[in-house]
Design an enzyme around this catalytic site. Structure first.
Site, short mmCIF file in Angstrom:
data_model
loop_
_atom_site.label_atom_id
_atom_site.label_comp_id
_atom_site.label_asym_id
_atom_site.label_seq_id
_atom_site.Cartn_x
_atom_site.Cartn_y
_atom_site.Cartn_z
N PHE A 1 52.43 45.77 41.76
CA PHE A 1 53.67 45.08 42.13
C PHE A 1 54.12 45.41 43.55
CE2 PHE A 1 53.73 46.15 37.59
CZ PHE A 1 53.62 44.88 37.05
N GLU B 1 41.18 43.62 44.64
CA GLU B 1 40.98 44.54 43.50
C GLU B 1 39.79 45.46 43.74
OE1 GLU B 1 43.14 44.83 41.21
OE2 GLU B 1 44.22 42.93 41.12
N VAL C 1 40.59 51.31 33.26
CA VAL C 1 40.65 49.88 33.50
C VAL C 1 41.38 49.22 32.33
CG1 VAL C 1 39.32 47.76 33.85
CG2 VAL C 1 38.50 49.92 34.81
#
Ligand SMILES: [Zn+2]
Length: 193
Positions: free
Chosen positions: A26, A96, A172
């Site tokens: 975020f 990512e 993950v």
């Protein structure tokens, strides 16, 4: 100086470099990556974007940020595939990046040494506050490192930790919105009690 869009050998080596955009969940990492890549596209540079095949939260072929601003990307299983698929490009974006194998650092160095402008976005720390995947090594070899911050949900301070709300300990864990919240150092470690 003019150079062909499709002949990497003509691209001056001094244009090659590595930039890292990292931070917590975020924090706007992907939005910042997209902003930089779109600037390059406006300059008519050839841009290729890659993401790890493991990141399937929203769309197989798009780099999707939380505000749904997106650009097409190629999912790859291993960092070595990025080298193979970048032979005719001038700018490589990687999203990512924390989910890639450790070979990503060497791949980025090779790309930059061949004149490619490399922009990498990823989580700098996992939910346990530990350096995440290849990101720390990439930060060491990059020309530019930008740490972006979220806002702490607990107190409103700048947040650099991703606090996991569930007891799942697998590193993950996708579907992040429900499972994590951004926190500052005191709120992450419970130092204000
Ligand atoms: Zn806080």
């Amino acid at each position: 100086m003019l150079f062909s869009e499709h002949n990497l050998a003509l691209r001056p080596a001094q244009y090659g470099s590595i930039e890292i955009v990292c931070g917590s969940m975020f924090s706007g990492k992907t939005e910042e990556l997209i902003r930089r890549l779109k600037r390059a596209q406006y300059a008519r540079l050839n841009v290729e974007i890659f993401k790890p095949a493991v990141d399937k939260r929203y769309d197989e072929k798009l780099v999707v940020s939380h505000d749904s601003n997106s650009i097409p990307s190629t999912p790859v299983d291993h960092s070595s595939a990025i080298l193979l698929l970048s032979s005719s490009t001038q700018v490589v974006g990687i999203d990512e990046a924390q989910f890639f194998d450790d070979g990503l650092t060497e791949v980025c160095v090779k790309l930059a040494n061949s004149g490619i402008w490399v922009i990498v976005a990823g989580l700098d720390m996992d939910f346990q506050g530990q350096p995440f995947g290849p990101i720390p090594n990439l930060m060491a070899v990059a020309e530019h490192v930008t740490k972006v911050h979220a806002v702490c949900i607990q107190c409103g301070a700048p947040a650099n930790y991703s606090y996991r709300l569930t007891k799942d300990t697998e590193t993950v864990l996708l579907g992040e919105k429900e499972a994590y919240e951004p926190r500052c150092r005191p709120c992450y470690f419970g130092l204000n009690k």
